[in-house]
Design a protein around this motif. Structure first.
Motif, PDB file in Angstrom:
ATOM      1  N   GLY A 109      -9.828   6.959  23.305  1.00 47.13           N
ATOM      2  CA  GLY A 109      -8.878   5.443  23.255  1.00 47.13           C
ATOM      3  C   GLY A 109      -9.963   4.039  23.302  1.00 47.13           C
ATOM      4  N   LEU A 110      -9.331   3.300  22.471  1.00 44.93           N
ATOM      5  CA  LEU A 110     -10.312   1.961  23.030  1.00 44.93           C
ATOM      6  C   LEU A 110      -9.104   1.235  24.132  1.00 44.93           C
ATOM      7  CD1 LEU A 110     -11.205   1.008  19.707  1.00 44.93           C
ATOM      8  CD2 LEU A 110     -12.409   2.191  21.225  1.00 44.93           C
ATOM      9  N   ALA A 111      -9.750  -0.108  25.006  1.00 46.81           N
ATOM     10  CA  ALA A 111      -9.113  -0.433  25.892  1.00 46.81           C
ATOM     11  C   ALA A 111     -10.529  -1.296  26.454  1.00 46.81           C
ATOM     12  CB  ALA A 111      -8.967  -0.180  27.420  1.00 46.81           C
ATOM     13  N   HIS A 112     -10.184  -2.449  27.191  1.00 47.95           N
ATOM     14  CA  HIS A 112     -10.848  -3.323  27.655  1.00 47.95           C
ATOM     15  C   HIS A 112     -11.048  -2.987  29.067  1.00 47.95           C
ATOM     16  CE1 HIS A 112      -9.964  -5.940  24.413  1.00 47.95           C
ATOM     17  NE2 HIS A 112      -9.084  -6.863  24.607  1.00 47.95           N
ATOM     18  N   GLN A 134     -20.062  -6.900  24.333  1.00 48.44           N
ATOM     19  CA  GLN A 134     -20.421  -7.171  25.204  1.00 48.44           C
ATOM     20  C   GLN A 134     -20.128  -8.179  26.176  1.00 48.44           C
ATOM     21  OE1 GLN A 134     -24.340  -5.285  26.415  1.00 48.44           O
ATOM     22  NE2 GLN A 134     -23.187  -4.107  25.016  1.00 48.44           N
ATOM     23  N   ASN A 135     -19.651  -8.953  25.470  1.00 47.99           N
ATOM     24  CA  ASN A 135     -18.850 -10.285  25.809  1.00 47.99           C
ATOM     25  C   ASN A 135     -17.341 -10.222  25.644  1.00 47.99           C
ATOM     26  OD1 ASN A 135     -22.172 -10.668  25.357  1.00 47.99           O
ATOM     27  ND2 ASN A 135     -21.561 -10.943  28.386  1.00 47.99           N
ATOM     28  N   SER A 136     -16.642 -11.388  25.710  1.00 44.91           N
ATOM     29  CA  SER A 136     -15.130 -11.022  26.128  1.00 44.91           C
ATOM     30  C   SER A 136     -14.686 -12.459  25.270  1.00 44.91           C
ATOM     31  CB  SER A 136     -14.115 -11.157  27.319  1.00 44.91           C
ATOM     32  OG  SER A 136     -13.085 -11.750  26.796  1.00 44.91           O
ATOM     33  N   PRO A 137     -13.993 -11.758  24.312  1.00 44.89           N
ATOM     34  CA  PRO A 137     -14.064 -12.990  23.304  1.00 44.89           C
ATOM     35  C   PRO A 137     -12.457 -14.141  23.263  1.00 44.89           C
ATOM     36  CG  PRO A 137     -13.313 -11.332  22.049  1.00 44.89           C
ATOM     37  CD  PRO A 137     -14.215 -10.828  23.126  1.00 44.89           C
ATOM     38  N   GLN A 138     -12.320 -13.475  24.462  1.00 44.23           N
ATOM     39  CA  GLN A 138     -10.442 -14.059  25.626  1.00 44.23           C
ATOM     40  C   GLN A 138     -11.048 -15.195  25.712  1.00 44.23           C
ATOM     41  OE1 GLN A 138     -10.628 -11.102  28.151  1.00 44.23           O
ATOM     42  NE2 GLN A 138      -8.539 -10.269  26.701  1.00 44.23           N
ATOM     43  N   ALA A 139     -10.305 -16.132  25.487  1.00 48.87           N
ATOM     44  CA  ALA A 139     -10.544 -17.937  25.300  1.00 48.87           C
ATOM     45  C   ALA A 139      -9.226 -18.305  25.481  1.00 48.87           C
ATOM     46  CB  ALA A 139     -11.020 -18.475  23.785  1.00 48.87           C
ATOM     47  N   ALA A 226     -15.816 -19.212  32.739  1.00 47.17           N
ATOM     48  CA  ALA A 226     -15.464 -19.461  34.392  1.00 47.17           C
ATOM     49  C   ALA A 226     -15.863 -18.037  35.403  1.00 47.17           C
ATOM     50  CB  ALA A 226     -13.647 -19.620  34.480  1.00 47.17           C
ATOM     51  N   GLY A 227     -16.298 -16.893  34.965  1.00 43.46           N
ATOM     52  CA  GLY A 227     -17.403 -16.744  35.370  1.00 43.46           C
ATOM     53  C   GLY A 227     -16.514 -14.476  35.116  1.00 43.46           C
ATOM     54  N   TYR A 228     -15.867 -14.748  34.418  1.00 43.82           N
ATOM     55  CA  TYR A 228     -14.890 -13.411  34.266  1.00 43.82           C
ATOM     56  C   TYR A 228     -15.077 -13.099  32.821  1.00 43.82           C
ATOM     57  CZ  TYR A 228     -10.880 -10.316  34.503  1.00 43.82           C
ATOM     58  OH  TYR A 228     -10.395  -8.938  34.104  1.00 43.82           O
ATOM     59  N   ASP A 229     -16.164 -11.847  32.531  1.00 36.37           N
ATOM     60  CA  ASP A 229     -16.502 -11.634  31.511  1.00 36.37           C
ATOM     61  C   ASP A 229     -16.195  -9.975  31.445  1.00 36.37           C
ATOM     62  OD1 ASP A 229     -17.347 -11.522  28.581  1.00 36.37           O
ATOM     63  OD2 ASP A 229     -19.560 -12.072  29.708  1.00 36.37           O
ATOM     64  N   PRO A 230     -15.034  -9.452  31.074  1.00 35.49           N
ATOM     65  CA  PRO A 230     -15.346  -7.888  31.029  1.00 35.49           C
ATOM     66  C   PRO A 230     -15.449  -7.305  29.480  1.00 35.49           C
ATOM     67  CG  PRO A 230     -13.027  -8.767  31.472  1.00 35.49           C
ATOM     68  CD  PRO A 230     -14.131  -9.691  31.292  1.00 35.49           C
ATOM     69  N   TYR A 231     -15.632  -6.244  29.946  1.00 33.70           N
ATOM     70  CA  TYR A 231     -16.237  -5.573  28.615  1.00 33.70           C
ATOM     71  C   TYR A 231     -15.656  -5.687  27.271  1.00 33.70           C
ATOM     72  CZ  TYR A 231     -20.962  -4.153  30.173  1.00 33.70           C
ATOM     73  OH  TYR A 231     -22.174  -3.763  30.937  1.00 33.70           O
ATOM     74  N   ASN A 232     -15.283  -5.958  26.219  1.00 33.41           N
ATOM     75  CA  ASN A 232     -14.530  -5.123  25.664  1.00 33.41           C
ATOM     76  C   ASN A 232     -13.692  -4.161  24.457  1.00 33.41           C
ATOM     77  OD1 ASN A 232     -12.097  -8.611  24.884  1.00 33.41           O
ATOM     78  ND2 ASN A 232     -13.189  -8.109  26.945  1.00 33.41           N
ATOM     79  N   VAL A 233     -13.461  -4.209  24.370  1.00 35.68           N
ATOM     80  CA  VAL A 233     -12.938  -3.135  23.034  1.00 35.68           C
ATOM     81  C   VAL A 233     -13.826  -1.504  23.768  1.00 35.68           C
ATOM     82  CG1 VAL A 233     -12.752  -2.186  20.636  1.00 35.68           C
ATOM     83  CG2 VAL A 233     -12.766  -4.340  21.282  1.00 35.68           C
ATOM     84  N   VAL A 234     -13.661  -0.664  24.630  1.00 33.01           N
ATOM     85  CA  VAL A 234     -14.162   0.225  25.060  1.00 33.01           C
ATOM     86  C   VAL A 234     -13.797   1.049  25.022  1.00 33.01           C
ATOM     87  CG1 VAL A 234     -15.248   1.089  27.715  1.00 33.01           C
ATOM     88  CG2 VAL A 234     -15.130  -1.564  27.595  1.00 33.01           C
ATOM     89  N   MET A 310     -23.835  -0.842  28.679  1.00 32.82           N
ATOM     90  CA  MET A 310     -23.036  -0.850  29.330  1.00 32.82           C
ATOM     91  C   MET A 310     -24.274  -0.921  30.894  1.00 32.82           C
ATOM     92  SD  MET A 310     -19.710   1.123  28.903  1.00 32.82           S
ATOM     93  CE  MET A 310     -20.041   2.485  29.319  1.00 32.82           C
ATOM     94  N   THR A 311     -24.165  -2.079  31.789  1.00 31.63           N
ATOM     95  CA  THR A 311     -24.456  -1.707  33.091  1.00 31.63           C
ATOM     96  C   THR A 311     -23.990  -1.825  34.548  1.00 31.63           C
ATOM     97  OG1 THR A 311     -24.914  -3.935  33.279  1.00 31.63           O
ATOM     98  CG2 THR A 311     -26.293  -3.202  32.005  1.00 31.63           C
ATOM     99  N   GLU A 312     -24.372  -0.681  35.476  1.00 30.56           N
ATOM    100  CA  GLU A 312     -24.044  -0.515  36.410  1.00 30.56           C
ATOM    101  C   GLU A 312     -23.659  -2.318  37.166  1.00 30.56           C
ATOM    102  OE1 GLU A 312     -24.531   0.903  40.957  1.00 30.56           O
ATOM    103  OE2 GLU A 312     -25.732   1.500  39.660  1.00 30.56           O
ATOM    104  N   GLU A 313     -24.466  -3.619  37.439  1.00 29.92           N
ATOM    105  CA  GLU A 313     -24.011  -4.279  37.579  1.00 29.92           C
ATOM    106  C   GLU A 313     -22.345  -5.164  36.813  1.00 29.92           C
ATOM    107  OE1 GLU A 313     -26.511  -9.627  37.279  1.00 29.92           O
ATOM    108  OE2 GLU A 313     -27.332  -7.660  36.724  1.00 29.92           O
ATOM    109  N   ARG A 314     -22.850  -5.037  35.431  1.00 36.86           N
ATOM    110  CA  ARG A 314     -20.978  -5.612  35.129  1.00 36.86           C
ATOM    111  C   ARG A 314     -20.504  -5.225  35.530  1.00 36.86           C
ATOM    112  NH1 ARG A 314     -21.824  -7.888  29.991  1.00 36.86           N
ATOM    113  NH2 ARG A 314     -19.845  -7.937  30.146  1.00 36.86           N
ATOM    114  N   TRP A 315     -20.019  -3.812  35.866  1.00 34.43           N
ATOM    115  CA  TRP A 315     -19.022  -3.279  35.880  1.00 34.43           C
ATOM    116  C   TRP A 315     -19.162  -3.436  37.474  1.00 34.43           C
ATOM    117  CZ3 TRP A 315     -15.434  -0.534  33.372  1.00 34.43           C
ATOM    118  CH2 TRP A 315     -15.336  -0.773  32.430  1.00 34.43           C
TER     119      TRP A 315
END
Length: 345
Positions: A109-112, A134-139, A226-234, A310-315
């Motif tokens: 499946g795919l999700a954020h 890699q970065n979120s296009p949410q705006a 604002a500092g909130y940047d989850p991976y997208n289409v995971v 993906m990186t451990e730091e981002r997660w």
């Protein structure tokens, strides 16, 4: 997400079945031997095709460019070459990819990323395999002459926001947005277009296209600022499925990066396939999205490490943010929620 579409037809790739033509022997022994070898070869090919393993991938929305790498891997036969018969099921507002995969109704499946973590908090043992964006296009999108210079300037305005969306909770924790009139986001933009001071959630890869087409000048501010940047289409599976089907996961992932690599240079060709799967999305829209999302897919860590990295730091950062927002009950170890083991180098 974006403007709603009707559910398109399901796309399914089947292994091509070779037809056997038995030729009557009409010559000497050499010709008969050659014919026998040909038949044997065709029989082997048929057996190999029939042994393709069926698996299902459920998308997190209707087919669009954000799934381009998967459609490229499908149309170019990369899944088939790796022994898989892929059924791609469209998502939509009534489809929960998390619940479908957790229930065993789909293998992949795919999700954020934040959705995966919150699902895990509800008892779904899901594991991320690759982050297509890699970065979120949410705006947030607003009229160009609205005079919005920062998130604080949202106060005193109407904001169309999906109920419960994590990044809104994050923004409220970082800024005083007590004077924002929060209204439910429905995927329709008629009210937004008629209200010059209003704001709406959006994706920079899609909504600006619609506004331009309607003659509405808009600007956007990425939530990541604002500092909130989850991976997208995971891409994800359940932990049980991963542990019990490592070979299948490896086969799937062997097609993942080649698919996205092909899409980068041939997106207009693959967009034709996406359009066939979702006739309600125009080719011009797909082209806009493909080009607007390029850096989200191929930039950042992916530029050096390949698509999906993906990186451990981002997660870990995302886990901390959701925990502080009380959207997670515990600060889980990042290594429990993702793996890069199957990302082919």
């Amino acid at each position: 997400m974006g403007i709603g579409f009707h559910v398109p037809k399901i796309i399914r790739i089947h292994g091509s079945i070779a037809f056997l033509f038995m030729l009557a022997a009409c010559g000497g022994g050499t010709e008969e031997s050659s014919g026998s070898e040909d038949v044997t070869s065709e029989e082997d090919s048929t057996a190999e095709s029939e042994e393709l393993e069926p698996v299902t991938l459920v998308l997190n929305w209707f087919p669009k460019s954000q799934m381009g790498g998967f459609f490229a891997a499908q149309s170019e036969g990369y899944f088939e070459e790796n022994g898989l018969d892929i059924e791609v099921q469209p998502g939509g507002p009534e489809v929960s990819t998390l619940q479908m995969v957790a229930a065993g109704d789909a293998e992949f499946g795919l999700a954020h990323a934040d959705q995966l973590l919150m699902a895990r908090n509800q008892g779904m043992e899901l594991v991320a395999l690759a982050a297509s964006l890699q970065n979120s296009p949410q705006a947030f999108m607003y009229h160009s002459d609205a005079g919005l210079d920062g998130f604080e300037d949202m106060n005193g305005r109407k904001a169309y926001v999906e109920a419960g969306i994590p990044y809104w909770e994050y923004l409220k924790s970082q800024y005083d947005l007590s004077d924002v009139e929060q209204l439910t986001y429905t995927g329709e933009y008629t009210q937004f277009m008629n209200e010059p001071e209003s704001i709406s959630q959006s994706f920079v890869t899609s909504e600006p296209y619609f506004m331009e087409r309607e003659g509405v000048d808009v600007d956007t501010t990425l939530i990541s600022e604002a500092g909130y940047d989850p991976y997208n289409v995971v891409l994800f599976v359940t932990r049980d499925y991963l542990e019990q089907n490592k070979e299948t996961v490896e086969q799937f992932m062997n097609a993942y990066r080649p698919g996205w690599d092909y899409y980068e240079e041939n997106y207009e060709e693959v967009n034709e396939v996406i359009h066939e799967a979702n006739e309600n999305i125009a080719l011009e829209e797909l082209k806009f999205e493909s080009e607007a999302q390029h850096d989200f897919v191929y930039g950042g860590d992916a530029e050096e490490n390949g698509v999906g990295h993906m990186t451990e730091e981002r997660w870990g950062e995302l886990i901390d943010q959701l925990y502080e927002l009380e959207l997670l009950d515990e600060q889980v170890d990042p290594e429990e929620v993702y793996t890069t083991e199957y990302l082919s180098e």
